[in-house]
Design a protein around this motif. Structure first.
Motif, mmCIF file in Angstrom:
data_model
loop_
_atom_site.group_PDB
_atom_site.id
_atom_site.type_symbol
_atom_site.label_atom_id
_atom_site.label_comp_id
_atom_site.label_asym_id
_atom_site.label_seq_id
_atom_site.Cartn_x
_atom_site.Cartn_y
_atom_site.Cartn_z
ATOM 1 N N VAL A 116 -43.430 6.391 -16.838
ATOM 2 C CA VAL A 116 -42.150 6.122 -17.507
ATOM 3 C C VAL A 116 -40.995 6.699 -16.682
ATOM 4 N N HIS A 118 -40.691 7.219 -13.626
ATOM 5 C CA HIS A 118 -40.463 6.503 -12.366
ATOM 6 C C HIS A 118 -39.959 5.081 -12.573
ATOM 7 N N GLY A 119 -39.684 4.719 -13.824
ATOM 8 C CA GLY A 119 -39.056 3.423 -14.099
ATOM 9 C C GLY A 119 -39.977 2.225 -14.070
ATOM 10 N N HIS A 120 -41.274 2.433 -14.306
ATOM 11 C CA HIS A 120 -42.233 1.324 -14.255
ATOM 12 C C HIS A 120 -42.465 0.660 -15.611
ATOM 13 N N VAL A 121 -41.771 1.156 -16.649
ATOM 14 C CA VAL A 121 -42.023 0.651 -18.005
ATOM 15 C C VAL A 121 -40.760 0.017 -18.578
ATOM 16 N N ARG A 122 -40.952 -1.105 -19.272
ATOM 17 C CA ARG A 122 -39.830 -1.800 -19.906
ATOM 18 C C ARG A 122 -40.037 -1.876 -21.416
ATOM 19 N N VAL A 126 -36.130 -4.290 -21.083
ATOM 20 C CA VAL A 126 -35.153 -3.418 -20.432
ATOM 21 C C VAL A 126 -35.854 -2.175 -19.895
ATOM 22 N N LYS A 127 -35.622 -1.869 -18.608
ATOM 23 C CA LYS A 127 -36.260 -0.705 -17.991
ATOM 24 C C LYS A 127 -35.843 0.573 -18.715
ATOM 25 N N CYS A 128 -36.824 1.441 -18.967
ATOM 26 C CA CYS A 128 -36.544 2.709 -19.636
ATOM 27 C C CYS A 128 -37.317 3.825 -18.937
ATOM 28 N N ASN A 129 -36.605 4.887 -18.548
ATOM 29 C CA ASN A 129 -37.278 6.000 -17.865
ATOM 30 C C ASN A 129 -37.203 7.301 -18.680
ATOM 31 N N THR A 142 -43.817 -3.381 -21.740
ATOM 32 C CA THR A 142 -44.465 -4.069 -20.623
ATOM 33 C C THR A 142 -44.419 -3.207 -19.367
ATOM 34 N N GLY A 144 -44.037 -2.929 -15.234
ATOM 35 C CA GLY A 144 -43.419 -3.625 -14.112
ATOM 36 C C GLY A 144 -44.483 -4.164 -13.175
#
Length: 204
Positions: A116, A118-122, A126-129, A142, A144
């Motif tokens: 999460v 590292h920005g691999h989850v949406r 919408v990307k969420c970190n 979802t 990435g």
């Protein structure tokens, strides 16, 4: 991995339980605590000590989140209608990193938080970190495209030690829908959790 890569099994030994149900846990071989005094006969534990252990075990299970975050979850749970202990579990299970872990996108909660961060989850496209973000019923999570090819993710999906719970609906290997907030009985803990003792600890 995150800050507790090597120390997470130390938590298992301190608690005397395999709190994540992992096959490599040292508790599977020896249940006594770490260090040279680990095998000493244990003295009687006070009510405070029992409540503290219950809090440490629950907090540790959710990736050893900070005391500030954990207490905020308790405070929010106490303001909600209904049973505070059930509300607390519901709020912890709504954390994005925990939903990623429940979806079997990663083998551990620590890896889920890293994925999460590292920005691999949406969330709903919408990307969420932010690992502590609370997911709501109907939200779609979802992975990435890069994350889908990671060895870590593929390893997690092949694990037989745990299943995706009913309150998370899988749609293929890289997408899930958070169906509902679970009750304590629905959460697949490998060991017994006692959130009622956590409530007692904070309400002293």
């Amino acid at each position: 991995m995150t800050k507790r890569t090597s120390a997470k099994y130390k938590l298992d030994r301190r608690m005397g339980e395999n709190i994540w149900g992992r096959p490599k846990s040292p508790v599977n071989k020896r249940e006594y605590g770490p260090g040279q005094h680990g095998q000493r006969r244990k003295s009687k534990v006070s009510d405070y000590g029992i409540q503290l252990k219950a809090k440490q075990k629950l907090k540790g299970y959710y990736g050893d989140i900070t005391e500030k975050q954990f207490k905020r979850s308790y405070t929010d749970a106490s303001k909600m209608k209904g049973d505070t202990s059930q509300n607390l579990i519901g709020l912890l299970e709504r954390r994005l990193d925990m939903v990623v872990y429940r979806a079997k996108f990663t083998p551990t909660i620590f890896a889920a938080r890293q994925l999460v961060n590292h920005g691999h989850v949406r969330v709903n496209g919408v990307k969420c970190n932010i690992a502590s973000r609370r997911v709501g019923p109907g939200d779609e999570i979802t992975l990435g495209s890069k994350a889908q090819e990671m060895a870590l993710v593929m390893e997690a999906q092949g694990l037989s030690e745990r299943e995706i719970p009913d309150y998370v609906s899988a749609d293929g290997a890289a997408k899930i829908t958070y169906v509902r907030v679970p009750t304590l009985d629905e959460v697949p803990y490998p060991v017994k959790m006692e959130p009622n003792l956590v409530v007692e600890f904070y309400s002293r």
